[in-house]
Design a protein around this motif. Sequence first.
Motif, mmCIF file in Angstrom:
data_model
loop_
_atom_site.group_PDB
_atom_site.id
_atom_site.type_symbol
_atom_site.label_atom_id
_atom_site.label_comp_id
_atom_site.label_asym_id
_atom_site.label_seq_id
_atom_site.Cartn_x
_atom_site.Cartn_y
_atom_site.Cartn_z
ATOM 1 N N ASN A 129 130.450 70.277 102.604
ATOM 2 C CA ASN A 129 129.756 69.520 101.563
ATOM 3 C C ASN A 129 128.567 68.756 102.116
ATOM 4 O OD1 ASN A 129 131.382 70.235 99.340
ATOM 5 N ND2 ASN A 129 132.971 68.867 100.061
ATOM 6 N N ASN A 130 128.770 68.031 103.230
ATOM 7 C CA ASN A 130 127.677 67.175 103.684
ATOM 8 C C ASN A 130 126.602 67.911 104.484
ATOM 9 O OD1 ASN A 130 128.619 67.372 106.322
ATOM 10 N ND2 ASN A 130 129.089 65.205 106.557
ATOM 11 N N ILE A 131 126.828 69.165 104.836
ATOM 12 C CA ILE A 131 125.802 69.912 105.570
ATOM 13 C C ILE A 131 124.818 70.607 104.625
ATOM 14 C CG2 ILE A 131 127.054 72.101 105.765
ATOM 15 C CD1 ILE A 131 125.999 72.232 108.696
ATOM 16 N N GLN A 132 125.156 70.707 103.354
ATOM 17 C CA GLN A 132 124.288 71.405 102.394
ATOM 18 C C GLN A 132 122.938 70.692 102.266
ATOM 19 O OE1 GLN A 132 125.120 74.417 101.028
ATOM 20 N NE2 GLN A 132 127.004 74.242 102.228
ATOM 21 N N SER A 133 121.870 71.488 102.325
ATOM 22 C CA SER A 133 120.511 70.951 102.207
ATOM 23 C C SER A 133 119.577 72.107 101.868
ATOM 24 C CB SER A 133 120.077 70.297 103.527
ATOM 25 O OG SER A 133 119.908 71.295 104.528
ATOM 26 N N GLU A 134 118.282 71.842 101.823
ATOM 27 C CA GLU A 134 117.305 72.911 101.601
ATOM 28 C C GLU A 134 117.336 73.917 102.740
ATOM 29 O OE1 GLU A 134 113.358 71.611 100.748
ATOM 30 O OE2 GLU A 134 114.033 70.190 99.214
ATOM 31 N N SER A 135 117.691 73.460 103.945
ATOM 32 C CA SER A 135 117.727 74.332 105.114
ATOM 33 C C SER A 135 119.060 75.059 105.270
ATOM 34 C CB SER A 135 117.473 73.516 106.387
ATOM 35 O OG SER A 135 116.246 72.853 106.298
ATOM 36 N N PHE A 136 120.102 74.536 104.670
ATOM 37 C CA PHE A 136 121.437 75.111 104.832
ATOM 38 C C PHE A 136 122.112 75.185 103.465
ATOM 39 C CE2 PHE A 136 125.873 75.482 105.747
ATOM 40 C CZ PHE A 136 125.965 76.114 106.975
ATOM 41 N N SER A 137 122.124 76.385 102.884
ATOM 42 C CA SER A 137 122.768 76.572 101.584
ATOM 43 C C SER A 137 123.752 77.724 101.669
ATOM 44 C CB SER A 137 121.722 76.834 100.499
ATOM 45 O OG SER A 137 120.973 77.984 100.838
ATOM 46 N N SER A 163 137.339 58.739 109.971
ATOM 47 C CA SER A 163 135.900 58.830 109.911
ATOM 48 C C SER A 163 135.489 59.214 108.488
ATOM 49 C CB SER A 163 135.398 59.827 110.931
ATOM 50 O OG SER A 163 135.591 61.137 110.511
ATOM 51 N N LYS A 164 134.269 58.881 108.135
ATOM 52 C CA LYS A 164 133.754 59.086 106.789
ATOM 53 C C LYS A 164 132.631 60.123 106.802
ATOM 54 C CE LYS A 164 131.643 56.498 103.039
ATOM 55 N NZ LYS A 164 131.085 55.237 102.616
ATOM 56 N N SER A 165 132.641 61.005 105.808
ATOM 57 C CA SER A 165 131.598 62.008 105.667
ATOM 58 C C SER A 165 130.322 61.339 105.160
ATOM 59 C CB SER A 165 132.054 63.077 104.677
ATOM 60 O OG SER A 165 131.002 63.969 104.411
ATOM 61 N N THR A 166 129.216 61.616 105.859
ATOM 62 C CA THR A 166 127.936 61.037 105.459
ATOM 63 C C THR A 166 126.846 62.108 105.488
ATOM 64 O OG1 THR A 166 127.283 60.485 107.716
ATOM 65 C CG2 THR A 166 128.566 58.813 106.505
ATOM 66 N N PRO A 167 125.761 61.901 104.752
ATOM 67 C CA PRO A 167 124.630 62.836 104.832
ATOM 68 C C PRO A 167 124.063 62.923 106.252
ATOM 69 C CG PRO A 167 124.397 61.409 102.915
ATOM 70 C CD PRO A 167 125.557 60.882 103.720
ATOM 71 N N GLN A 168 124.091 61.812 106.972
ATOM 72 C CA GLN A 168 123.595 61.817 108.349
ATOM 73 C C GLN A 168 124.470 62.706 109.240
ATOM 74 O OE1 GLN A 168 124.237 58.995 106.590
ATOM 75 N NE2 GLN A 168 122.162 58.244 106.205
ATOM 76 N N GLY A 169 125.781 62.697 108.979
ATOM 77 C CA GLY A 169 126.685 63.570 109.736
ATOM 78 C C GLY A 169 126.388 65.033 109.461
ATOM 79 N N GLY A 170 126.115 65.351 108.201
ATOM 80 C CA GLY A 170 125.745 66.720 107.844
ATOM 81 C C GLY A 170 124.456 67.149 108.511
ATOM 82 N N GLU A 171 123.475 66.264 108.535
ATOM 83 C CA GLU A 171 122.196 66.566 109.191
ATOM 84 C C GLU A 171 122.398 66.764 110.688
ATOM 85 O OE1 GLU A 171 118.012 67.110 109.749
ATOM 86 O OE2 GLU A 171 119.329 67.329 108.028
ATOM 87 N N ALA A 172 123.235 65.942 111.310
ATOM 88 C CA ALA A 172 123.515 66.079 112.748
ATOM 89 C C ALA A 172 124.194 67.419 113.035
ATOM 90 C CB ALA A 172 124.382 64.918 113.229
ATOM 91 N N TYR A 232 123.925 70.169 111.255
ATOM 92 C CA TYR A 232 122.917 71.205 111.069
ATOM 93 C C TYR A 232 121.986 71.284 112.283
ATOM 94 C CZ TYR A 232 118.763 73.606 109.486
ATOM 95 O OH TYR A 232 117.693 74.459 109.408
ATOM 96 N N LEU A 233 121.536 70.134 112.775
ATOM 97 C CA LEU A 233 120.631 70.116 113.932
ATOM 98 C C LEU A 233 121.309 70.689 115.173
ATOM 99 C CD1 LEU A 233 118.848 66.689 113.367
ATOM 100 C CD2 LEU A 233 117.895 68.990 113.032
ATOM 101 N N ALA A 234 122.595 70.401 115.351
ATOM 102 C CA ALA A 234 123.339 70.946 116.496
ATOM 103 C C ALA A 234 123.446 72.471 116.380
ATOM 104 C CB ALA A 234 124.720 70.312 116.571
ATOM 105 N N LEU A 235 123.709 72.945 115.175
ATOM 106 C CA LEU A 235 123.803 74.382 114.944
ATOM 107 C C LEU A 235 122.454 75.049 115.179
ATOM 108 C CD1 LEU A 235 125.907 76.461 114.097
ATOM 109 C CD2 LEU A 235 125.349 75.968 111.719
ATOM 110 N N GLU A 236 121.383 74.434 114.709
ATOM 111 C CA GLU A 236 120.035 74.955 114.930
ATOM 112 C C GLU A 236 119.703 75.027 116.421
ATOM 113 O OE1 GLU A 236 116.821 75.759 112.970
ATOM 114 O OE2 GLU A 236 118.631 76.660 112.167
ATOM 115 N N ALA A 237 120.075 74.001 117.176
ATOM 116 C CA ALA A 237 119.812 73.989 118.623
ATOM 117 C C ALA A 237 120.584 75.106 119.313
ATOM 118 C CB ALA A 237 120.187 72.628 119.211
ATOM 119 N N ALA A 238 121.837 75.324 118.906
ATOM 120 C CA ALA A 238 122.646 76.389 119.504
ATOM 121 C C ALA A 238 122.045 77.762 119.195
ATOM 122 C CB ALA A 238 124.078 76.302 118.997
#
Length: 180
Positions: free
Chosen positions: A38-46, A1-10, A12-18
């Motif tokens: 690496n791919n989970i880093q964003s303005e919401s997750f640093s 599988s390949k790391s993607t920004p969409q995977g990081g966002e998914a 993060y959203l799963a963690l937020e829901a939990a």
Amino acid sequence: SKSTPQGGEAAYLALEAAVADMEKGLIDVLVTAPINKNNIQSESFSFPGHTEYLESRLGKGARSLMILMCDNLRVALVTGHIPLSEVPKQVTKGKILEKLQIFNTCLKQDFQIVKPRIAVLSMNPHAGDGGLLGIEENDTIIPALKEAEAAGILCFGPYASDGFFGSDHYKKFDGVLAMY
């Protein structure tokens, strides 16, 4: 599988829901799996990992403790997601005491162990070999253990990691506190 920004966002959203479910009292325990830091880093997750993220979201001033587990082996860490070169600066008497207190409470509350026995690992090979291979054991770890013992925590060590695990010595303890 390949790391993607969409995977990081998914992730993060799963963690937020939990976290939202925990805050609502819908769940009592959250078991996590590794995330791609690496791919989970964003303005919401640093954060360097989700342990630090969860501490900031749910801690309300309390400190977190990373515990790696399988069957009856529980290994807690004094330091978390930092480079190995930073470990000696981060391993302090106060931090060891704090993690021993959290771990002791966790073993009692979450694992129903009445009088937990905690092994503490050394930072250096051969537990510093009397200062020949490092001074952290004599200057930092042993004084922390003595203070924790005085506070009623059953802690022992410091043990050299290779011999400790290689000889199955860990089976005599309810938890193991490692420096890194």
